[in-house]
Design a protein around this motif. Structure first.
Motif, short mmCIF file in Angstrom:
data_model
loop_
_atom_site.label_atom_id
_atom_site.label_comp_id
_atom_site.label_asym_id
_atom_site.label_seq_id
_atom_site.Cartn_x
_atom_site.Cartn_y
_atom_site.Cartn_z
N HIS A 8 0.83 -1.20 0.00
CA HIS A 8 0.00 0.00 0.00
C HIS A 8 0.87 1.26 0.00
O HIS A 8 0.58 2.23 -0.71
CB HIS A 8 -0.93 -0.02 1.21
N GLN A 39 -4.62 1.89 -4.26
CA GLN A 39 -4.76 2.34 -2.88
C GLN A 39 -6.12 1.96 -2.30
O GLN A 39 -6.20 1.51 -1.16
CB GLN A 39 -4.53 3.85 -2.80
N GLU A 40 -7.17 2.12 -3.08
CA GLU A 40 -8.50 1.73 -2.62
C GLU A 40 -8.61 0.22 -2.43
O GLU A 40 -9.23 -0.25 -1.48
CB GLU A 40 -9.56 2.25 -3.59
N SER A 81 -6.81 -0.66 0.76
CA SER A 81 -7.62 -0.24 1.92
C SER A 81 -8.74 -1.24 2.18
O SER A 81 -9.00 -1.59 3.34
CB SER A 81 -8.20 1.16 1.70
N LEU A 82 -9.39 -1.68 1.13
CA LEU A 82 -10.48 -2.66 1.28
C LEU A 82 -9.95 -3.99 1.82
O LEU A 82 -10.52 -4.56 2.76
CB LEU A 82 -11.18 -2.86 -0.06
N GLU A 137 -7.21 -4.52 3.53
CA GLU A 137 -6.74 -4.32 4.90
C GLU A 137 -7.91 -4.29 5.88
O GLU A 137 -7.86 -4.94 6.94
CB GLU A 137 -5.94 -3.02 4.99
N ARG A 138 -8.96 -3.57 5.52
CA ARG A 138 -10.12 -3.46 6.40
C ARG A 138 -10.79 -4.81 6.60
O ARG A 138 -11.11 -5.21 7.73
CB ARG A 138 -11.13 -2.46 5.84
N LEU A 198 -4.04 1.36 9.67
CA LEU A 198 -5.08 1.13 8.67
C LEU A 198 -5.92 2.40 8.49
O LEU A 198 -6.22 2.81 7.35
CB LEU A 198 -5.95 -0.04 9.13
N LYS A 199 -6.28 3.04 9.59
CA LYS A 199 -7.06 4.28 9.52
C LYS A 199 -6.26 5.40 8.85
O LYS A 199 -6.83 6.20 8.11
CB LYS A 199 -7.50 4.70 10.92
N ARG A 204 -6.39 4.83 5.16
CA ARG A 204 -7.73 5.14 4.65
C ARG A 204 -7.95 6.65 4.56
O ARG A 204 -8.60 7.12 3.64
CB ARG A 204 -8.78 4.48 5.54
#
Length: 140
Positions: A30, A39-40, A43-44, A46-47, A102-103, A106
């Motif tokens: 990332h 990047q999106e 993020s998905l 990872e979440r 993670l935040k 995001r």
């Protein structure tokens, strides 16, 4: 009953550590990603890993481990268990640190590069080795 608890504790520790090892690796990729689509996607991923696998596995590992201690409080008398629980607390803190990172990703506020995350990824390996040695060898 105790052996069933131990078996499920081990299963959920394995699931938790699988995520603990993989999430920082996703952070490496990332941090290197330059396009918005990547990047999106990271993020998905990872979440979903953090919320869907890692956190439930952590909670269940802690529940089954605590249940074993409740049934056999004599385990708390070994110095090895104090050391193990200290390392477990450190891994729990690492878990929540991963959640904070993670935040940051995001929100687009991460400032760390892929090299930092490569080193960050190594810490739980050392903790796991120490925990396994403490549990199996019970050196003190």
């Amino acid at each position: 009953m105790f052996l069933w608890l131990k078996a499920f504790h081990i299963v959920f520790v394995i699931a938790w550590f699988s995520g603990i090892f993989y999430l920082p690796r996703l952070f490496v990729y990332h941090a290197d990603a330059t396009d918005r689509v990547s990047q999106e996607r990271f993020s998905l991923m990872e979440r979903k890993l953090y919320r869907g696998i890692m956190t439930p596995a952590m909670v269940l590992a802690l529940v089954f481990g605590s249940w074993m201690l409740y049934l056999n409080p004599g385990l708390l008398q070994g110095g090895w268990m104090d050391a193990k629980l200290t390392l477990v607390a450190a891994v729990v803190a690492y878990h929540f640190w991963c959640g904070a990172i993670l935040k940051q990703f995001r929100a687009g506020t991460n400032t760390r590069g892929h090299v930092w995350f490569r080193w960050f990824n190594e810490a739980p390996v050392l903790a796991l080795v120490a925990i396994v040695v403490l549990v199996v060898v019970k050196p003190f």
